[in-house]
Design a protein around this motif. Structure first.
Motif, PDB file in Angstrom:
ATOM      1  N   GLY A  87       0.786  -1.234   0.000  1.00 44.80           N
ATOM      2  CA  GLY A  87       0.000   0.000   0.000  1.00 44.80           C
ATOM      3  C   GLY A  87       0.813   1.276   0.000  1.00 44.80           C
ATOM      4  N   VAL A  88       2.115   1.185  -0.274  1.00 50.02           N
ATOM      5  CA  VAL A  88       2.991   2.351  -0.279  1.00 50.02           C
ATOM      6  C   VAL A  88       3.074   2.903  -1.703  1.00 50.02           C
ATOM      7  CG1 VAL A  88       5.353   3.158   0.131  1.00 50.02           C
ATOM      8  CG2 VAL A  88       4.339   1.419   1.633  1.00 50.02           C
ATOM      9  N   LEU A  89       2.900   4.215  -1.862  1.00 53.46           N
ATOM     10  CA  LEU A  89       3.023   4.867  -3.164  1.00 53.46           C
ATOM     11  C   LEU A  89       4.469   4.720  -3.647  1.00 53.46           C
ATOM     12  CD1 LEU A  89       1.683   6.627  -5.362  1.00 53.46           C
ATOM     13  CD2 LEU A  89       2.426   8.625  -4.041  1.00 53.46           C
ATOM     14  N   ILE A  90       4.669   4.086  -4.813  1.00 55.23           N
ATOM     15  CA  ILE A  90       6.032   3.828  -5.287  1.00 55.23           C
ATOM     16  C   ILE A  90       6.395   4.640  -6.531  1.00 55.23           C
ATOM     17  CG2 ILE A  90       6.293   1.561  -4.259  1.00 55.23           C
ATOM     18  CD1 ILE A  90       5.498   0.329  -6.954  1.00 55.23           C
ATOM     19  N   SER A  91       5.387   5.078  -7.310  1.00 55.56           N
ATOM     20  CA  SER A  91       5.691   5.889  -8.486  1.00 55.56           C
ATOM     21  C   SER A  91       4.420   6.538  -9.009  1.00 55.56           C
ATOM     22  CB  SER A  91       6.320   5.033  -9.602  1.00 55.56           C
ATOM     23  OG  SER A  91       5.367   4.119 -10.122  1.00 55.56           O
ATOM     24  N   THR A  92       4.618   7.507  -9.883  1.00 54.96           N
ATOM     25  CA  THR A  92       3.496   8.103 -10.598  1.00 54.96           C
ATOM     26  C   THR A  92       3.817   8.077 -12.085  1.00 54.96           C
ATOM     27  OG1 THR A  92       4.393  10.339 -10.380  1.00 54.96           O
ATOM     28  CG2 THR A  92       2.816   9.627  -8.693  1.00 54.96           C
ATOM     29  N   ASP A  93       2.778   7.875 -12.886  1.00 57.54           N
ATOM     30  CA  ASP A  93       2.898   7.912 -14.345  1.00 57.54           C
ATOM     31  C   ASP A  93       2.116   9.110 -14.843  1.00 57.54           C
ATOM     32  OD1 ASP A  93       4.265   5.478 -14.251  1.00 57.54           O
ATOM     33  OD2 ASP A  93       2.448   4.304 -14.634  1.00 57.54           O
ATOM     34  N   GLU A  94       2.672   9.818 -15.806  1.00 57.48           N
ATOM     35  CA  GLU A  94       1.977  10.967 -16.378  1.00 57.48           C
ATOM     36  C   GLU A  94       1.695  10.696 -17.849  1.00 57.48           C
ATOM     37  OE1 GLU A  94       3.836  14.720 -15.489  1.00 57.48           O
ATOM     38  OE2 GLU A  94       4.400  14.014 -13.486  1.00 57.48           O
ATOM     39  N   TYR A  95       0.431  10.930 -18.255  1.00 59.80           N
ATOM     40  CA  TYR A  95      -0.030  10.664 -19.613  1.00 59.80           C
ATOM     41  C   TYR A  95      -0.463  11.958 -20.286  1.00 59.80           C
ATOM     42  CZ  TYR A  95      -0.046   5.766 -18.304  1.00 59.80           C
ATOM     43  OH  TYR A  95       0.331   4.517 -17.905  1.00 59.80           O
ATOM     44  N   ASP A  96      -0.259  12.025 -21.613  1.00 59.03           N
ATOM     45  CA  ASP A  96      -0.706  13.189 -22.372  1.00 59.03           C
ATOM     46  C   ASP A  96      -2.172  13.023 -22.777  1.00 59.03           C
ATOM     47  OD1 ASP A  96      -0.815  11.554 -24.645  1.00 59.03           O
ATOM     48  OD2 ASP A  96       1.014  12.365 -25.528  1.00 59.03           O
ATOM     49  N   ALA A  97      -2.712  13.979 -23.534  1.00 58.12           N
ATOM     50  CA  ALA A  97      -4.122  13.975 -23.937  1.00 58.12           C
ATOM     51  C   ALA A  97      -4.461  12.813 -24.868  1.00 58.12           C
ATOM     52  CB  ALA A  97      -4.474  15.298 -24.598  1.00 58.12           C
ATOM     53  N   ASN A  98      -3.452  12.189 -25.497  1.00 58.46           N
ATOM     54  CA  ASN A  98      -3.676  11.053 -26.391  1.00 58.46           C
ATOM     55  C   ASN A  98      -3.483   9.712 -25.695  1.00 58.46           C
ATOM     56  OD1 ASN A  98      -4.146  12.713 -28.664  1.00 58.46           O
ATOM     57  ND2 ASN A  98      -1.936  13.014 -28.877  1.00 58.46           N
ATOM     58  N   GLY A  99      -3.296   9.736 -24.377  1.00 54.80           N
ATOM     59  CA  GLY A  99      -3.125   8.501 -23.621  1.00 54.80           C
ATOM     60  C   GLY A  99      -1.729   7.918 -23.687  1.00 54.80           C
ATOM     61  N   GLN A 100      -0.779   8.688 -24.182  1.00 59.36           N
ATOM     62  CA  GLN A 100       0.603   8.218 -24.282  1.00 59.36           C
ATOM     63  C   GLN A 100       1.360   8.549 -22.993  1.00 59.36           C
ATOM     64  OE1 GLN A 100       1.767   6.442 -26.997  1.00 59.36           O
ATOM     65  NE2 GLN A 100      -0.404   6.503 -27.499  1.00 59.36           N
ATOM     66  N   LEU A 101       2.142   7.583 -22.528  1.00 58.45           N
ATOM     67  CA  LEU A 101       2.938   7.789 -21.330  1.00 58.45           C
ATOM     68  C   LEU A 101       4.017   8.827 -21.596  1.00 58.45           C
ATOM     69  CD1 LEU A 101       3.616   6.898 -18.405  1.00 58.45           C
ATOM     70  CD2 LEU A 101       5.115   5.159 -19.409  1.00 58.45           C
TER      71      LEU A 101
END
Length: 173
Positions: free
Chosen positions: A151-165
């Motif tokens: 349950g520990v936050l390990i990372s964040t992913d950021e996506y653009d408006a087209n759903g691309q990482l």
């Protein structure tokens, strides 16, 4: 010495109770057998289709004439429900995947066109959150949070408006 040991034991007991309650609350996203039984019982017609000569899974399919709803219940070779999808007028209205133990893999909202849209949460097999974020018109959107099995936050992913990482940002432990 007693004055030192007593607070330490009390603190350990509190932490153990807190962890137990976290695990007890995680199993709320299990298969609702009454829901699937009602689909089977209330449908106008139904049949089971074996996919891949029985080596992969089977699909029970049910049709409701009243509102043109088709419900499909997928099972693995052991007979465990692994998925569910429902269509009304050829538009997906419900979707779910399950682990073999009955735990929901993800909670996803759908828009009027049957696309993933809105807040979504994916789970580990024990029910703890694995990741959460937003879908927009069927695509990953914005920031998604990823958690360890503890349950520990390990990372964040950021996506653009087209759903691309765009990028993954690991967090230090």
């Amino acid at each position: 010495m007693k004055f030192f040991i007593l607070p330490v034991v009390a603190a350990l007991l509190c932490m153990a109770c807190k962890n137990a309650s976290r695990h007890l609350n995680t199993g709320t996203n299990k298969i609702d057998t009454a829901f699937f039984d009602s689909i089977r019982h209330n449908s106008d017609t139904g049949f089971t289709r074996i996919i891949g000569a029985g080596e992969f899974y089977s699909a029970e399919q049910y049709f409701f004439k009243k509102d043109s709803t088709i419900s499909k219940i997928m099972k693995d070779t052991a007979g465990n429900i692994t998925g569910f999808v429902q269509f009304r007028n050829n538009i997906r209205t419900a979707y779910a995947e399950y682990y073999a133990n009955g735990q929901l893999k993800g909670k996803l909202l759908l828009d009027s066109l049957g696309r993933f849209n809105g807040h979504a949460t994916y789970y580990y097999e024990d029910g703890t959150a694995r990741s959460e974020g937003m879908y927009d018109k069927g695509f990953f959107s914005g920031t998604w949070k990823n958690y360890s099995a503890e349950g520990v936050l390990i990372s964040t992913d950021e996506y653009d408006a087209n759903g691309q990482l765009i990028r993954t940002v690991p967090l230090s432990r």
